[in-house]
Scaffold this motif. Structure first.
Motif, PDB file in Angstrom:
ATOM      1  N   UNK A 181       8.437  -5.125  12.914  1.00 41.82           N
ATOM      2  CA  UNK A 181       8.032  -5.083  14.325  1.00 41.82           C
ATOM      3  C   UNK A 181       6.562  -4.714  14.489  1.00 41.82           C
ATOM      4  N   UNK A 182       5.873  -4.353  13.400  1.00 41.27           N
ATOM      5  CA  UNK A 182       4.466  -3.931  13.490  1.00 41.27           C
ATOM      6  C   UNK A 182       3.490  -5.095  13.306  1.00 41.27           C
ATOM      7  N   UNK A 183       3.993  -6.291  12.995  1.00 39.61           N
ATOM      8  CA  UNK A 183       3.102  -7.397  12.701  1.00 39.61           C
ATOM      9  C   UNK A 183       2.627  -7.396  11.267  1.00 39.61           C
ATOM     10  N   UNK A 188       5.057  -8.892   1.655  1.00 37.58           N
ATOM     11  CA  UNK A 188       3.853  -8.359   1.009  1.00 37.58           C
ATOM     12  C   UNK A 188       3.947  -6.852   0.870  1.00 37.58           C
ATOM     13  N   UNK A 189       4.474  -6.199   1.892  1.00 40.58           N
ATOM     14  CA  UNK A 189       4.625  -4.749   1.842  1.00 40.58           C
ATOM     15  C   UNK A 189       5.632  -4.352   0.764  1.00 40.58           C
ATOM     16  N   UNK A 190       6.732  -5.131   0.660  1.00 40.93           N
ATOM     17  CA  UNK A 190       7.805  -4.804  -0.283  1.00 40.93           C
ATOM     18  C   UNK A 190       7.355  -4.954  -1.728  1.00 40.93           C
ATOM     19  N   UNK A 191       6.501  -5.939  -2.003  1.00 42.94           N
ATOM     20  CA  UNK A 191       6.131  -6.248  -3.392  1.00 42.94           C
ATOM     21  C   UNK A 191       4.749  -5.736  -3.783  1.00 42.94           C
ATOM     22  N   UNK A 192       4.108  -4.962  -2.918  1.00 42.39           N
ATOM     23  CA  UNK A 192       2.748  -4.476  -3.201  1.00 42.39           C
ATOM     24  C   UNK A 192       2.718  -3.648  -4.490  1.00 42.39           C
ATOM     25  N   UNK A 227       1.147   6.599  12.651  1.00 45.08           N
ATOM     26  CA  UNK A 227       0.942   5.324  11.967  1.00 45.08           C
ATOM     27  C   UNK A 227      -0.437   4.805  12.313  1.00 45.08           C
ATOM     28  N   UNK A 228      -1.217   4.463  11.292  1.00 46.97           N
ATOM     29  CA  UNK A 228      -2.521   3.840  11.488  1.00 46.97           C
ATOM     30  C   UNK A 228      -2.461   2.396  11.023  1.00 46.97           C
ATOM     31  N   UNK A 229      -3.012   1.502  11.808  1.00 48.02           N
ATOM     32  CA  UNK A 229      -3.218   0.132  11.366  1.00 48.02           C
ATOM     33  C   UNK A 229      -4.658   0.037  10.889  1.00 48.02           C
ATOM     34  N   UNK A 230      -4.881  -0.598   9.722  1.00 45.86           N
ATOM     35  CA  UNK A 230      -6.228  -0.703   9.184  1.00 45.86           C
ATOM     36  C   UNK A 230      -6.546  -2.159   8.861  1.00 45.86           C
TER      37      UNK A 230
END
Length: 264
Positions: A181-183, A188-192, A227-230
């Protein structure tokens, strides 16, 4: 975009574990996963009556840590904070964890643990390997069948959780849905292989000069999950408070300071 999750703890010899025979509490409810807007909660109650203890494991993103809350009459204390001895499973070591005393829905005594809690004590690593951490987390979660609570309880308590592998799997599924839901691209997040790392000292991103004067005078602590978006250069582009113990005016101050000082 990348999402950076964090906890901010603002604060104005550990007792030995009790030697009494532990009180063993069987489950009196099923595991429940609560899908909130900004976090996922795994909850269950053990025991009945004045012995009953409800445990909340709150997670704010896919992670090996969680916010731990213990709720029930056994948590009643006359001091505002302390350290508790906690052990997850039978094989992992005891942890001495700092907590605040509060109340749930203004009536039931609660221990809210100040830092993000893992199944094993956190050990700083020179190289943070996300893949290795995920594998270790999976092994640990598969081995948890009880949660032991020692000092400062006069009588230690063992929560007979039974195997928690499926409960943790449900919590992971919830947090992955949360990320979507964060865009952020969940695959990519799961396999980083590695996640973004802070530049400098995050503890200096918020200082006592940022602390609300009224809270400072009252020596009132604050716990904030954010939560920070960067962007690709490691600059914060957005800040969002996921959970806070002192929302009135505190959240805006935290986000304003983080947006000015946070770098990755």
């Amino acid at each position: 975009a990348k999402a950076i999750l964090g906890i901010l703890v603002l604060l104005p010899s550990v007792p030995a574990a009790a030697k009494d025979r532990p009180l063993v509490l069987e489950p009196s409810s099923k595991w429940n996963v609560h899908y909130a807007d900004d976090f996922c909660r795994l909850a269950r109650t053990f025991g009945t009556g004045d012995e009953a203890i409800t445990i909340f494991l709150d997670r704010f993103s896919p992670s090996s840590t969680f916010r731990l809350n213990l709720i029930g009459q056994p948590m009643k204390r006359w001091v505002s904070d302390g350290k508790a001895q906690i052990r997850f499973g039978r094989e992992l070591p005891d942890q001495s964890l700092y907590f605040y005393v509060g109340s749930f829905e203004n009536k039931v005594p609660t221990w809210t643990f100040a830092a993000a809690v893992g199944l094993r004590p956190w050990v700083p690593e020179e190289e943070y390997d996300e893949v290795t951490q995920r594998a270790q987390r999976a092994r640990d979660e598969a081995n948890v069948s009880e949660i032991a609570i020692g000092s400062p309880l006069r009588t230690p308590v063992i929560l007979q959780t039974g195997p928690m592998k499926n409960a943790f799997a449900a919590l992971h599924a919830c947090t992955e849905q949360l990320v979507s839901t964060w865009g952020v691209n969940i695959e990519s997040h799961r396999t980083a292989q590695r996640l973004p790392a802070p530049v400098g000292t995050p503890e200096k991103w918020i200082t006592s000069f940022d602390y609300p004067p009224d809270m400072l005078r009252k020596r009132q602590p604050g716990l904030v999950e954010f939560r920070l978006m960067i962007d690709a250069e490691g600059k914060a582009t957005a800040c969002h408070i996921q959970q806070s113990t002192n929302p009135e005016g505190f959240n805006d101050i935290v986000c304003e300071a983080l947006m000015r000082r946070a770098k990755f």
